[in-house]
Design an enzyme around this catalytic site. Structure first.
Site, PDB file in Angstrom:
ATOM      1  N   GLU A 142       0.824  -1.212   0.000  1.00 39.83           N
ATOM      2  CA  GLU A 142       0.000   0.000   0.000  1.00 39.83           C
ATOM      3  C   GLU A 142       0.858   1.262   0.000  1.00 39.83           C
ATOM      4  OE1 GLU A 142      -3.016  -0.148  -0.624  1.00 39.83           O
ATOM      5  OE2 GLU A 142      -3.322  -2.282  -0.307  1.00 39.83           O
ATOM      6  N   GLU A 215      -1.093  -2.438  -9.503  1.00 43.86           N
ATOM      7  CA  GLU A 215      -1.155  -3.418  -8.419  1.00 43.86           C
ATOM      8  C   GLU A 215       0.016  -4.396  -8.487  1.00 43.86           C
ATOM      9  OE1 GLU A 215      -3.140  -3.304  -5.860  1.00 43.86           O
ATOM     10  OE2 GLU A 215      -4.074  -1.511  -6.695  1.00 43.86           O
TER      11      GLU A 215
END
Length: 233
Positions: A142, A215
């Site tokens: 993250e 991602e």
């Protein structure tokens, strides 16, 4: 990307540049088509621009509100803060605000237009299920989004989709669908709606492709930073 110890990713950078170029080209064609059709799109562009600015400058608040997250201090969540502190030291980046969302779904997200305005949020379900090494891997993933400024890039990339969506609604609800440029011509509203739908579909596919690679790049950067890809996996 701002200077951090997260591994640089030329593939991510090149895909961001290419996607932004294609979206910009699509935007020019879209506006040109609207002008050629005689549509007064200034108001729509102003509305979309205002939405973009709100999303850009308030992305952290919007995300926390949507997830029912709240910022917590070190006394309330010492383990979570400890992991974030360690990752910040490893990555040589400023510490983001730390938040927790009360949800049993194991999830985490990072948002904020830059490192100074970033917030990292984990759900109670994630904190309950993962051990420290796994939590560190997820949060490194993250925080790499913050380091790569992914939120800012995706906000800007979504602008054209917002404009196209608004133009479609204008064509549907303002009565343009039955208006014709001449007695034998096609309805202007219908043409605008079809063009807007096509532009929205193309911009959606471009941003989704970029999002998917983001991602994968975050997985790579997080694994390289922690040196424990198995924990992230």
């Amino acid at each position: 990307m701002a200077h951090t110890r997260f591994a640089p990713d030329r593939g991510l950078t090149s895909r961001m540049v290419l996607t932004m170029f294609l979206l910009g080209l699509l935007y020019v064609v879209f506006v040109g088509a609207l002008v050629a059709l005689g549509v007064q799109a200034v108001a729509v562009l102003l509305i979309a621009g205002a939405m973009l600015l709100v999303q850009y400058f308030m992305s952290d608040r919007i995300a926390l509100f949507a997830m029912h997250g709240r910022v917590v201090g070190p006394q309330e969540a010492p383990e979570l803060h400890g992991v974030i502190d360690r990752l910040c030291a490893m990555a040589d980046m400023p510490k983001p605000r730390v938040a927790i969302a009360d949800s049993d779904v194991p999830n985490a997200f990072a948002t904020g237009r830059n490192q100074k305005n970033a917030v990292v949020c984990a759900t109670t379900g994630l904190l309950r299920r993962l051990d420290r090494a796994e939590l560190e891997g997820v949060l490194a993933h993250e925080m790499s989004h913050v380091a790569h400024r992914d939120v800012a890039v995706m906000t800007i990339a979504s602008f054209l989709g917002i404009v196209a969506g608004l133009m479609t609604r204008v064509a549907l609800y303002s009565g343009l669908g039955g208006r014709r440029d001449n007695q034998n011509g096609a309805p202007i509203g219908l043409i605008v709606m079809l063009v807007s739908v096509l532009v929205y579909a193309v911009s959606f596919l471009l941003t989704r492709a970029l999002s998917r690679y983001r991602e994968l790049a975050a997985d790579r950067a997080g694994a390289l930073l922690t040196q424990r890809p198995s924990a992230l996996a």
